[in-house]
Design a protein around this motif. Structure first.
Motif, short mmCIF file in Angstrom:
data_model
loop_
_atom_site.label_atom_id
_atom_site.label_comp_id
_atom_site.label_asym_id
_atom_site.label_seq_id
_atom_site.Cartn_x
_atom_site.Cartn_y
_atom_site.Cartn_z
N PRO A 76 8.17 -10.75 -60.25
CA PRO A 76 8.28 -10.69 -58.69
C PRO A 76 7.21 -11.13 -57.83
O PRO A 76 6.44 -10.21 -57.32
CB PRO A 76 8.71 -9.18 -58.87
CG PRO A 76 7.90 -8.65 -59.89
CD PRO A 76 7.86 -9.56 -61.09
N GLU A 111 4.91 -4.86 -52.45
CA GLU A 111 5.85 -3.72 -52.86
C GLU A 111 7.14 -3.98 -52.96
O GLU A 111 7.72 -5.10 -52.32
CB GLU A 111 5.69 -2.84 -51.55
CG GLU A 111 4.17 -2.17 -51.49
CD GLU A 111 3.87 -1.32 -52.79
OE1 GLU A 111 4.89 -0.58 -53.16
OE2 GLU A 111 2.90 -1.32 -53.30
N PRO A 112 8.05 -3.43 -53.71
CA PRO A 112 9.44 -4.11 -54.11
C PRO A 112 10.23 -4.14 -52.92
O PRO A 112 11.10 -4.98 -52.90
CB PRO A 112 10.04 -2.89 -54.97
CG PRO A 112 8.67 -2.04 -55.49
CD PRO A 112 7.72 -2.23 -54.72
N GLU A 113 10.15 -3.26 -51.89
CA GLU A 113 10.79 -3.47 -50.60
C GLU A 113 10.72 -4.88 -49.83
O GLU A 113 11.41 -5.39 -49.17
CB GLU A 113 10.72 -2.43 -49.61
CG GLU A 113 9.27 -2.44 -49.03
CD GLU A 113 8.40 -1.14 -49.92
OE1 GLU A 113 7.54 -0.99 -49.21
OE2 GLU A 113 8.84 -0.83 -50.98
N TRP A 126 10.43 -7.87 -51.81
CA TRP A 126 10.90 -8.68 -52.63
C TRP A 126 12.31 -8.35 -53.15
O TRP A 126 13.04 -8.90 -54.02
CB TRP A 126 10.11 -9.16 -53.70
CG TRP A 126 9.54 -8.12 -54.40
CD1 TRP A 126 8.46 -7.38 -54.28
CD2 TRP A 126 10.15 -7.50 -55.84
NE1 TRP A 126 8.07 -6.72 -55.38
CE2 TRP A 126 9.24 -6.56 -56.44
CE3 TRP A 126 11.26 -7.81 -56.60
CZ2 TRP A 126 9.21 -6.02 -57.56
CZ3 TRP A 126 11.46 -6.96 -57.79
CH2 TRP A 126 10.57 -6.46 -58.25
N ARG A 127 13.04 -7.47 -52.35
CA ARG A 127 14.34 -6.85 -52.89
C ARG A 127 15.46 -8.25 -52.80
O ARG A 127 16.11 -8.51 -53.54
CB ARG A 127 14.71 -5.84 -51.98
CG ARG A 127 16.28 -5.45 -52.22
CD ARG A 127 16.45 -4.36 -51.01
NE ARG A 127 15.83 -3.18 -51.47
CZ ARG A 127 16.28 -2.04 -52.06
NH1 ARG A 127 17.57 -2.26 -52.51
NH2 ARG A 127 15.38 -0.91 -52.29
N SER A 173 13.24 -8.70 -66.01
CA SER A 173 12.07 -8.29 -64.94
C SER A 173 10.84 -8.28 -65.91
O SER A 173 10.71 -7.63 -66.73
CB SER A 173 12.13 -7.24 -64.19
OG SER A 173 11.11 -6.82 -63.29
N CYS A 222 8.09 -6.84 -64.58
CA CYS A 222 7.38 -5.55 -64.08
C CYS A 222 7.59 -4.51 -64.87
O CYS A 222 8.79 -3.97 -64.82
CB CYS A 222 7.63 -5.58 -62.63
SG CYS A 222 6.62 -4.26 -61.70
N PRO A 280 11.03 -2.17 -61.21
CA PRO A 280 11.50 -2.00 -59.69
C PRO A 280 12.91 -2.93 -59.46
O PRO A 280 12.87 -3.89 -60.10
CB PRO A 280 10.50 -2.25 -58.81
CG PRO A 280 9.55 -3.13 -59.80
CD PRO A 280 9.75 -2.63 -61.25
N LEU A 281 13.96 -2.31 -59.08
CA LEU A 281 15.20 -3.11 -58.38
C LEU A 281 16.17 -3.55 -59.45
O LEU A 281 16.94 -3.94 -59.13
CB LEU A 281 14.89 -4.17 -57.52
CG LEU A 281 13.80 -3.73 -56.42
CD1 LEU A 281 13.56 -4.86 -55.47
CD2 LEU A 281 14.58 -2.78 -55.43
#
Length: 240
Positions: free
Chosen positions: A10, A50-52, A54-55, A75, A77, A81-82
């Protein structure tokens, strides 16, 4: 049938793509075709946003993976996340290191997660949210740091390979100076049956933990989820 697995970093840069293929090269099954991608729509920096931030790019990459014929998306990571949010978007499995851990470690017994300091308080709640019995999970710290932003951005612009070497040297330092000892204490003090090193950049370095710490399964943060992804691909193929 040959399984096709896609690993997604990510990040907006490919600085770890070739490294990932090299790390996993000796672990991947001969019947698996492994690919690694990053998220080109993100800003090109050496840091994971931060995940938001690259959502949308992650969701688009997952959808593209199914369209491109991949059997499983993984993923890179370790905190996943996500991953859960992406699952309903496609008809292929989407997984991550922590989900793979949740289907592996409980069968062995008590788990100790070895993580960096800045996320140290997040791992036990995450484990419980993934179905771990709270009494079966301990968390220990082997802290590492990344280059300061100015140095990192300068090297990223001029010599990405050198920047990657600097980061990996710091990961190895943390492992040698603290991680191995924390794994030993996990066995002696926590009664751990397995230890999970909670950063994908520790992948491929953990052979020395296996050599120096007896009586515990050492779960590599990329190899272990790769094996889980291969299992998911085989199950998917067997279902027709």
């Amino acid at each position: 049938m040959r399984a096709r697995i896609l690993v997604i970093h990510p990040m907006g840069t490919d600085m770890y793509n070739e490294w990932t293929l090299n790390v996993l090269g000796s672990a991947v099954s001969p019947t698996t075709a492994l690919s690694v991608r990053h998220l080109p729509g993100l800003p090109e920096t050496p840091f994971v946003p931060e995940p938001e931030l690259w959502r949308d790019e992650f969701f688009a990459a997952v959808v593209a993976a199914e369209r491109d014929g991949f059997d499983v998306v993984l993923s890179a990571c370790t905190s996943d996340p996500l991953v859960r949010e992406a699952k309903p978007l496609v008809g292929i499995p989407v997984t991550g290191p922590f989900e793979a851990l949740s289907h592996t470690a409980p069968a062995m017994g008590p788990l100790t997660i070895i993580a960096s300091g800045y996320k140290i308080d997040t791992w036990a709640p995450r484990a419980v949210a993934h179905g771990f019995d709270p009494g079966m999970v301990n968390v220990r710290m082997a802290d590492f740091s990344h280059p300061d932003p100015e140095t990192a951005e300068s090297l990223f612009a001029t010599d990405v390979g050198k920047l990657r070497d600097v980061v990996m040297a710091e990961m190895e330092r943390a492992l040698v100076e603290d991680g191995i000892e924390q794994a030993r204490r996990a066995v002696e003090e926590d009664g751990a049956a397995s230890v999970f090193f909670a950063c994908s950049l520790w992948s491929g370095m953990l052979g020395r933990v296996v050599e120096q710490v007896q009586g515990v399964a050492v779960l590599d943060p990329l190899v272990m989820p790769l094996k889980y992804a291969e299992y998911l691909a085989r199950v998917r193929h067997s279902a027709g």
